[in-house]
Design an enzyme around this catalytic site. Structure first.
Site, PDB file in Angstrom:
ATOM      1  N   GLU A 130    -113.880  35.615  -9.137  1.00  0.00           N
ATOM      2  CA  GLU A 130    -114.897  35.780 -10.181  1.00  0.00           C
ATOM      3  C   GLU A 130    -114.464  36.916 -11.110  1.00  0.00           C
ATOM      4  O   GLU A 130    -114.994  38.028 -11.045  1.00  0.00           O
ATOM      5  CB  GLU A 130    -116.254  36.110  -9.562  1.00  0.00           C
ATOM      6  CG  GLU A 130    -116.796  35.053  -8.616  1.00  0.00           C
ATOM      7  CD  GLU A 130    -118.110  35.459  -7.967  1.00  0.00           C
ATOM      8  OE1 GLU A 130    -118.641  36.536  -8.336  1.00  0.00           O
ATOM      9  OE2 GLU A 130    -118.602  34.728  -7.098  1.00  0.00           O
ATOM     10  N   GLU A 132    -114.228  39.381 -14.130  1.00  0.00           N
ATOM     11  CA  GLU A 132    -115.072  39.876 -15.214  1.00  0.00           C
ATOM     12  C   GLU A 132    -114.188  40.538 -16.260  1.00  0.00           C
ATOM     13  O   GLU A 132    -113.088  41.013 -15.955  1.00  0.00           O
ATOM     14  CB  GLU A 132    -116.107  40.858 -14.676  1.00  0.00           C
ATOM     15  CG  GLU A 132    -117.066  40.229 -13.662  1.00  0.00           C
ATOM     16  CD  GLU A 132    -117.887  41.244 -12.890  1.00  0.00           C
ATOM     17  OE1 GLU A 132    -118.904  40.828 -12.289  1.00  0.00           O
ATOM     18  OE2 GLU A 132    -117.523  42.437 -12.867  1.00  0.00           O
ATOM     19  N   GLU A 212    -122.316  39.385 -18.405  1.00  0.00           N
ATOM     20  CA  GLU A 212    -122.427  40.217 -17.209  1.00  0.00           C
ATOM     21  C   GLU A 212    -123.311  41.437 -17.469  1.00  0.00           C
ATOM     22  O   GLU A 212    -123.872  41.600 -18.549  1.00  0.00           O
ATOM     23  CB  GLU A 212    -121.042  40.632 -16.694  1.00  0.00           C
ATOM     24  CG  GLU A 212    -120.596  39.897 -15.420  1.00  0.00           C
ATOM     25  CD  GLU A 212    -121.539  40.114 -14.240  1.00  0.00           C
ATOM     26  OE1 GLU A 212    -122.288  41.106 -14.226  1.00  0.00           O
ATOM     27  OE2 GLU A 212    -121.530  39.279 -13.320  1.00  0.00           O
ATOM     28  N   HIS A 269    -114.573  39.684  -7.643  1.00  0.00           N
ATOM     29  CA  HIS A 269    -114.944  39.276  -6.295  1.00  0.00           C
ATOM     30  C   HIS A 269    -114.102  38.060  -5.926  1.00  0.00           C
ATOM     31  O   HIS A 269    -114.046  37.086  -6.672  1.00  0.00           O
ATOM     32  CB  HIS A 269    -116.433  38.943  -6.230  1.00  0.00           C
ATOM     33  CG  HIS A 269    -117.311  40.014  -6.798  1.00  0.00           C
ATOM     34  ND1 HIS A 269    -118.500  39.733  -7.419  1.00  0.00           N
ATOM     35  CD2 HIS A 269    -117.155  41.356  -6.840  1.00  0.00           C
ATOM     36  CE1 HIS A 269    -119.057  40.870  -7.828  1.00  0.00           C
ATOM     37  NE2 HIS A 269    -118.261  41.864  -7.491  1.00  0.00           N
ATOM     38  N   ARG A 339    -124.851  43.405  -1.800  1.00  0.00           N
ATOM     39  CA  ARG A 339    -123.737  43.442  -2.745  1.00  0.00           C
ATOM     40  C   ARG A 339    -123.020  44.787  -2.794  1.00  0.00           C
ATOM     41  O   ARG A 339    -122.034  44.928  -3.522  1.00  0.00           O
ATOM     42  CB  ARG A 339    -124.237  43.042  -4.137  1.00  0.00           C
ATOM     43  CG  ARG A 339    -124.397  41.538  -4.289  1.00  0.00           C
ATOM     44  CD  ARG A 339    -125.050  41.144  -5.601  1.00  0.00           C
ATOM     45  NE  ARG A 339    -124.766  39.762  -5.956  1.00  0.00           N
ATOM     46  CZ  ARG A 339    -125.336  38.702  -5.398  1.00  0.00           C
ATOM     47  NH1 ARG A 339    -126.236  38.881  -4.441  1.00  0.00           N
ATOM     48  NH2 ARG A 339    -125.014  37.488  -5.776  1.00  0.00           N
ATOM     49  N   GLU A 358    -116.396  36.832   0.949  1.00  0.00           N
ATOM     50  CA  GLU A 358    -116.232  37.312  -0.423  1.00  0.00           C
ATOM     51  C   GLU A 358    -115.837  38.788  -0.369  1.00  0.00           C
ATOM     52  O   GLU A 358    -116.656  39.650  -0.034  1.00  0.00           O
ATOM     53  CB  GLU A 358    -117.535  37.142  -1.209  1.00  0.00           C
ATOM     54  CG  GLU A 358    -117.479  37.690  -2.620  1.00  0.00           C
ATOM     55  CD  GLU A 358    -118.856  37.767  -3.276  1.00  0.00           C
ATOM     56  OE1 GLU A 358    -118.924  38.136  -4.460  1.00  0.00           O
ATOM     57  OE2 GLU A 358    -119.862  37.485  -2.586  1.00  0.00           O
ATOM     58  N   ARG A 360    -115.291  41.953  -2.225  1.00  0.00           N
ATOM     59  CA  ARG A 360    -115.850  42.357  -3.509  1.00  0.00           C
ATOM     60  C   ARG A 360    -115.136  43.542  -4.157  1.00  0.00           C
ATOM     61  O   ARG A 360    -115.456  43.918  -5.288  1.00  0.00           O
ATOM     62  CB  ARG A 360    -117.336  42.691  -3.329  1.00  0.00           C
ATOM     63  CG  ARG A 360    -118.165  41.488  -2.928  1.00  0.00           C
ATOM     64  CD  ARG A 360    -119.627  41.842  -2.681  1.00  0.00           C
ATOM     65  NE  ARG A 360    -120.293  42.408  -3.841  1.00  0.00           N
ATOM     66  CZ  ARG A 360    -120.807  41.686  -4.840  1.00  0.00           C
ATOM     67  NH1 ARG A 360    -120.698  40.369  -4.822  1.00  0.00           N
ATOM     68  NH2 ARG A 360    -121.406  42.288  -5.852  1.00  0.00           N
TER      69      ARG A 360
END
Length: 470
Positions: A130, A132, A212, A269, A339, A358, A360
């Protein structure tokens, strides 16, 4: 795709040029273009020569000759050249020994996949990142003997609510206020959409895109999970497409983890799962619906996380992001939903095929080929040695006391700490010859000499605020 099919694809689209691409040690694409008539099917065996001493972290000038051997299965029409051009990714080979080059990141990922199969644990490692990134209107920076500065700007920047814009219409996401707003606050929907459509043209399956959390155009585009090497290839296309689509619109995109002070940074992530014979291996009856194998994989990643982060959060700026208070995963623990944990187990679906871990902590400055292979090797080590991931952290960390939080291990506080951790703990990476001593030592030396030492020499602008009037 065979060489014959490669040339057929080029002919179909009228491509008269081939653009050969490969990834340097740190994760940046390099390229060289050739008239297509200079290539034949033998090129995919013999390769083309280039100067390896000019590539970061590679050969010395006394052994500079290298070969780039194109992989025909990676052939795609490049979406950015003015004339039709077919692009292909290459593997790097020594022209004398004809051995594949140990510092070629794609070679590392390919060896990681082969080693996984040899262990008998699984036959496929799926990766779903993922990444960003920020979209800015302008960036200026300078560093010399008497000047040290940077300045970024964005039409979405929260600091521009009072700027004269003929007229200023507002609609600027606040700091930490950019998650999921619709237009007109999200001004980049169409730009991200163009990025997505371009990705689809080169075969990337996109699952979602959105604004985001941060102000100033922070965005995220998620790719569907793919096998390790394929995702490594796709991640290179991903960055290339985002930067070039942004430039086409007079914007600039950056994967720098923490370009904005006191706002959220950009992470990546990374979801990982192991499969065998078409069946997922992480689903079970343990914590968060995980199998023992899945829990042990997490144990391996948590144990080796500081060393992994030398590859997965590989810049000094990465550790401006990995700090408490900005949703950063600084606690090296697992959790089903928290998270702030280094490893999260997504709980969106009860389908066994969706069960994954996951990690992160990584960010998008990482070289995907080596960062995700390091994750895989840590997971294999955890499985082989039945490493216990420890107790999960399922509490709200903002309700915990400093003493309670101190009981949990943390991510490194700087790139130097991560590099030191890698130096002390990389035997798990060299199992099966996946990583070599040469690559690990080369990575450590490059980071120390070209980044850590260089940063240590330079005054920081904030030091003038702290110390000028001492």
């Amino acid at each position: 795709m065979t060489p014959e099919e490669f040339f057929a694809l080029a002919k179909k689209h009228g491509a008269e040029m081939v653009d050969l691409k490969f990834t340097d040690l740190l994760g940046t694409w390099q390229h060289c273009s050739f008239p297509i008539e200079t290539w034949g099917e033998s090129t995919f065996k013999d390769g083309v020569g280039f100067d390896g001493s000019s590539i970061r972290g590679w050969q010395g000038i006394h052994v500079s000759d290298m070969l780039a051997v194109p992989d025909p299965s990676t052939g795609r029409m490049d979406p950015f050249f003015a004339e039709p051009t077919i692009s292909v990714i290459a593997n790097i080979v020594d022209p004398i020994t004809h051995e594949e080059y140990s510092r070629d990141p794609r070679h590392v990922a390919r060896k990681g996949e082969e080693y996984l199969k040899k262990t008998g644990i699984a036959d496929t490692c799926y990766i779903g990142p993922e990444p960003e990134f920020f979209i800015f209107d302008e960036v200026r920076y300078e560093q010399n003997q008497h000047t040290g500065m940077y300045r970024i700007d964005s039409v979405e920047g929260a600091w521009n609510t009072a700027r004269f814009e003929e007229p200023n219409l507002g609609y600027k996401p606040g700091f930490k206020g950019g998650y999921f707003p619709v237009s007109p606050t999200d001004t980049y929907h169409d730009l991200r959409g163009e990025m997505v459509y371009t990705m689809r043209k080169v075969g990337i399956i996109v699952e979602a895109h959105h604004h985001e959390v941060a102000t100033a155009g922070q965005s995220e585009i998620d790719m569907k999970f793919e096998p390790l090497v394929k995702m490594g290839d796709q991640f290179m296309w991903f960055k290339y497409i985002i930067k070039n689509v942004a430039k086409r619109h007079g914007k600039t995109a950056t994967f720098m983890p923490k370009p904005i002070f006191e706002d959220n940074g950009s992470g990546m992530h990374s979801h990982l799962s192991l499969w065998k014979g078409g069946k997922p291996l992480f689903a079970g009856k343990g914590y968060a619906g995980l199998s023992d194998l899945g829990l042990h994989a997490i144990g391996g990643i948590l144990k080796h996380a500081p060393a992994i982060l030398a590859f997965a959060a590989p810049t000094t700026n990465s550790y401006r992001r990995l700090v408490p208070g900005f949703e950063a995963p600084v606690n090296l623990v697992m959790s089903a939903r928290n998270r702030s944990a280094g490893v999260r187990i997504p709980m969106y679906s009860e389908n066994p095929k969706a069960k994954r871990l996951e990690f992160r902590c990584p960010d998008p400055t990482a070289n995907g080929y080596v960062a995700w292979t390091a994750m895989l090797m840590a997971a294999i080590d955890g499985i082989k040695n039945a490493i216990d991931p420890g107790e999960p952290l399922d509490r709200d960390i903002y309700e915990m006391t400093p003493a309670e939080l101190a009981a949990y291990p943390k991510t490194p506080g700087s790139l130097e700490e991560a590099i030191n951790a890698l130096e002390a703990d990389y035997a798990f990476l060299t199992e099966g010859g996946v990583f070599t001593d040469d690559l690990v030592r080369g990575w450590i030396e490059w980071k120390r000499e070209n980044e850590l030492a260089a940063m240590a020499l330079r005054p920081h602008p904030y030091e003038f605020h702290l110390y000028y009037d001492s």
